[in-house]
Design an enzyme around this catalytic site. Structure first.
Site, PDB file in Angstrom:
ATOM      1  N   TYR A  62       0.509  -1.459  -0.396  1.00  0.00           N
ATOM      2  CA  TYR A  62       0.028   0.065  -0.191  1.00  0.00           C
ATOM      3  C   TYR A  62       0.565   1.457  -0.376  1.00  0.00           C
ATOM      4  O   TYR A  62       2.484   1.095   0.930  1.00  0.00           O
ATOM      5  CB  TYR A  62      -0.974   0.020   1.326  1.00  0.00           C
ATOM      6  CG  TYR A  62      -2.553  -0.482   0.906  1.00  0.00           C
ATOM      7  CD1 TYR A  62      -2.211  -1.473  -0.328  1.00  0.00           C
ATOM      8  CD2 TYR A  62      -2.668  -0.685   1.860  1.00  0.00           C
ATOM      9  CE1 TYR A  62      -3.902  -2.406  -0.482  1.00  0.00           C
ATOM     10  CE2 TYR A  62      -4.191  -2.002   2.289  1.00  0.00           C
ATOM     11  CZ  TYR A  62      -4.319  -2.232   0.879  1.00  0.00           C
ATOM     12  OH  TYR A  62      -5.705  -3.039   1.050  1.00  0.00           O
ATOM     13  N   LEU A 216     -17.902   1.525   0.912  1.00  0.00           N
ATOM     14  CA  LEU A 216     -18.837   2.648   0.224  1.00  0.00           C
ATOM     15  C   LEU A 216     -18.330   2.909  -0.827  1.00  0.00           C
ATOM     16  O   LEU A 216     -18.464   3.716  -1.599  1.00  0.00           O
ATOM     17  CB  LEU A 216     -18.105   4.391   0.319  1.00  0.00           C
ATOM     18  CG  LEU A 216     -18.891   4.135   2.071  1.00  0.00           C
ATOM     19  CD1 LEU A 216     -17.695   5.609   2.754  1.00  0.00           C
ATOM     20  CD2 LEU A 216     -20.475   4.124   2.441  1.00  0.00           C
TER      21      LEU A 216
END
Length: 354
Positions: A62, A216
């Site tokens: 990441y 989301l």
């Protein structure tokens, strides 16, 4: 009933307790063009932990390793009270085939890299990040078990893998006495509900915790995109990176924007934001353990944490379910049909056990 970050939940059948919302650290660092600078990332971490949060999600690659390095620095001094989850299989060195994938070599290299970047001597929860379709399951499971026996990893889990492979791995680990899978991480939200076909029922039956990425839908459920975004480039470089990602993955479509319309209506009825409604909807599912929040600013994180306080009426849940409903597909639709029920049970009445 509203929740708090310190209303801890058990992760599957393990003895590990985690917050009902996880903090996603993929936004720590702006190496990918849209994350948080160090000071803002620190504010995100502090806000989450001070509210009682203990479950933080990252991966070895990441933001090119910046995420783990920042997280390790922030966690210093309170490491033992946190549950740090990271992942392996994504390529660490371009051009080196053994620096990615699910092999034992990739696994050991990724774990040693994560331990250095995090500045810790153990990982609480390690996921296989992405299924590679080549590494034998016995190699994966034995490699994970060895790391648990060495004390470098406490619990093992899996992400982005077909349900049939996960259930097969679960059975093999059980039969051979290897470290069991504690959890599965998967995409699940009002826009992407196909996990209801196999992955979520499998996790419930096998006693796996379920951690959600992109609850989301990459920001689509926040209501920030409109139908104009289907054709018009957007203004800022950071937002363009995210929008390009969502467009490439098919996240911004007429169907999805129609779902967002219903989310906005219910958010208005509840005096909440669309993001809070989208997150709160995932928490209504008893099969869900902990969605991962991917906030870039402390204001966004504060807003997302408000999802813990959202309470729906039955009619509002029905509207959300109907707006986002998916086809069950074969064999699920057939098995749920009145015809098959009549063929297998007739008019006999059965008591339900669960």
């Amino acid at each position: 009933m509203s929740l708090t970050l310190d209303t801890y939940r058990q992760l599957g059948r393990s003895g590990l307790w985690i917050s009902p919302l996880a903090l996603g650290a993929a936004t720590f660092g702006n190496d990918w063009g849209w994350g948080a600078e160090k000071d803002e990332a620190r504010r995100l971490f502090d806000l989450y932990v001070e509210r009682g949060g203990n479950f933080i999600d990252t991966a070895v690659t990441y933001t090119n390793g910046t995420s783990e390095r920042m997280l390790g620095e922030f966690a210093h001094g309170r490491r033992d009270s946190l549950v740090l989850a990271t992942k392996y299989t994504t390529l660490r060195t371009p051009g080196d085939p053994n620096s990615g994938g699910a092999s034992r070599k990739s696994l050991n290299g990724a774990v040693e890299t994560s331990l250095r970047q995090l500045g810790t001597d153990y990982i609480d929860l390690l996921y296989l990040h992405v299924w590679d379709f080549t590494t034998p399951v016995e190699e994966i499971l034995r490699g994970l078990d060895d790391l648990v026996r060495q004390g470098k990893v406490l619990y093992v889990a899996i992400s982005n893998t077909p349900a049939w492979q996960i259930s097969r791995m679960h059975a093999i680990a059980d039969l051979r006495g290897w470290s069991p899978l504690a959890a599965v991480q998967l995409e699940y939200n009002l826009i992407e509900r196909t996990a209801e076909r196999d992955l979520l029922p499998m996790a419930r039956e096998l006693g796996l915790g379920t951690v959600l990425w992109s609850p989301l839908a990459g920001g689509v459920l926040t209501g920030k995109y409109s139908r104009q975004d289907l054709t018009t480039p957007d203004a800022t470089a950071a937002e363009s990176a995210r929008k390009g990602f969502n467009l490439a993955l098919g996240g911004i479509t007429e169907r999805n924007l129609a779902i967002v319309d219903v989310v906005k209506e219910i958010a208005s009825d509840l005096n909440r934001t669309p993001a809070q409604v989208g997150l709160a909807w995932t928490l209504q599912n008893p099969a869900v353990t902990s969605p991962v929040i991917g906030a870039r600013t402390s204001a966004q994180l504060q807003e997302n944490l408000g999802a813990l306080e959202v309470e729906f009426t039955p009619s509002q849940l029905t509207r959300l379910d109907q707006a986002s409903a998916i086809e069950l597909g074969f064999p699920h639709a057939m098995l749920a049909s009145d015809h098959i029920r009549a063929q297998t049970r007739g008019d006999i009445t059965f008591a339900t056990h669960r």
